[in-house]
Scaffold this active site. Sequence first.
Site, short mmCIF file in Angstrom:
data_model
loop_
_atom_site.label_atom_id
_atom_site.label_comp_id
_atom_site.label_asym_id
_atom_site.label_seq_id
_atom_site.Cartn_x
_atom_site.Cartn_y
_atom_site.Cartn_z
N ASN A 33 -6.54 4.57 9.52
CA ASN A 33 -5.88 3.60 10.08
C ASN A 33 -5.61 3.42 11.63
OD1 ASN A 33 -4.01 5.45 9.65
ND2 ASN A 33 -2.28 4.05 10.37
N SER A 61 -3.93 -2.78 -0.59
CA SER A 61 -3.14 -3.85 -0.11
C SER A 61 -3.48 -5.39 0.22
CB SER A 61 -2.35 -3.15 1.40
OG SER A 61 -1.24 -3.96 1.85
N GLY A 62 -2.71 -6.21 0.08
CA GLY A 62 -3.07 -7.53 0.38
C GLY A 62 -2.89 -8.11 1.86
N THR A 94 9.99 -8.47 -12.59
CA THR A 94 9.20 -9.75 -12.79
C THR A 94 7.87 -9.77 -11.54
OG1 THR A 94 11.05 -10.61 -13.44
CG2 THR A 94 9.43 -12.13 -12.70
N GLY A 124 0.90 -1.12 0.07
CA GLY A 124 -0.09 -0.04 -0.11
C GLY A 124 0.97 1.21 0.17
N CYS A 137 3.32 1.13 11.41
CA CYS A 137 4.38 1.59 11.09
C CYS A 137 5.14 3.06 11.84
CB CYS A 137 3.76 2.29 9.54
SG CYS A 137 2.97 0.91 8.45
N GLN A 163 -7.21 0.57 4.48
CA GLN A 163 -8.02 0.09 5.64
C GLN A 163 -9.47 -0.20 5.38
OE1 GLN A 163 -6.80 -1.29 8.38
NE2 GLN A 163 -4.77 -0.40 8.67
#
Length: 379
Positions: A150, A200-201, A238, A70, A323, A180
């Site tokens: 968040n 984001s995953g 890649t 993200g 973070c 979020q």
Amino acid sequence: MEHYLDNSATTRVCPEAAQAALRAMTEIYGNPSSTHTKGREAKRLLDSSRKLVSDALGCTPAELVFTSCGSESDNWAVTGGAESMRRRGKHIITSAVEHDAIRKSMEELERRGFEITYLSPDRTGAIPAGAVKDALRPDTILVSLMLVNNETGAVTDISAVSGLLKAAGSQALLHTDAVQAFMKIPFTPKSLGADMISVSGHKIHAPKGIGALYIRSGLKLKPYIMGGSQENGRRAGTEPMPQIAAFGEACRIAKAGLTENYAKMAALRKLAIDSLSAAIPEIRVIDGGAPHILSVSMPGWRSEVLMNFLEAREIYVSRSSACKKGGRSHVLEAIGLEPHVIDGAIRIGLCRYNTADDIHALCEGLTDAHRTLAHARIR
């Protein structure tokens, strides 16, 4: 027994996503850019995974670019969007409660000569659409506001912001950090009216190291990473197929259960508020609104002490954003909370795997902490 309530920091990978990653690593392991059989096989997996993520987001596959996280999506949207509009103006609108991925990108843009207006939030952490209207100028080229905060779970009405930009005839691009919000509250690019959306995953039970940026069809951004022609020439390197395959599978499952999981998390959040308010009268609920994020404070107690107390009982929460290490939360400061309230704040992050047992354990743990620490104070 473990009670993991820090899902706003990260989530455990769901079994289906883990299996998809393993299959990509051990069976469909070719390079999607290779033209032989294994490469074509990987390219089909890349395409099908992109379709799953874009379906969950509500856009076309061509509008979705995979990124590493993200934060990369935020960095690219903000710096790329600003630079693409530089000849039309240098004024940008954001807020004082954005994630550091946005805040530090804005600081970089200031060093490049852009002018940034930082809007103040309301008492929940949301940004009123009227504040954007008041700050809007003819030379405003970009507005970047978080959809779900968040730390507090505050929901900013991005669709209202989009509407006022259109009503004003503004040229500004609209970006939202929806990390979020993705697969937690319902939205689509069309419903938001956004030009760029970051997701984001690892917030939705996919592995860390994979994210995506929605870029509205027709909007041209310079590539964030130079090199090969991957991602239609927009992001070189890649493709990390295990993470991408897992992200796709996590999106498929999350989309199917979005309504049910929203209701479940909202009910657990309410249970936590009601139980904690009854057990600890002086507790402060910092009410945001999203179903999966709850920020509470025990004024006069240190959040680090509370976290350690809970961790000893295998109950895991966080202070604020994972973070941000050290220092007071800039979000809680911006919404005007007193220092002793901020210092006693913890964040509870819910997911579809949480149960009432987790909430009961949390409430018992905080009640025990309150009783124990208060006793120590009295002595």
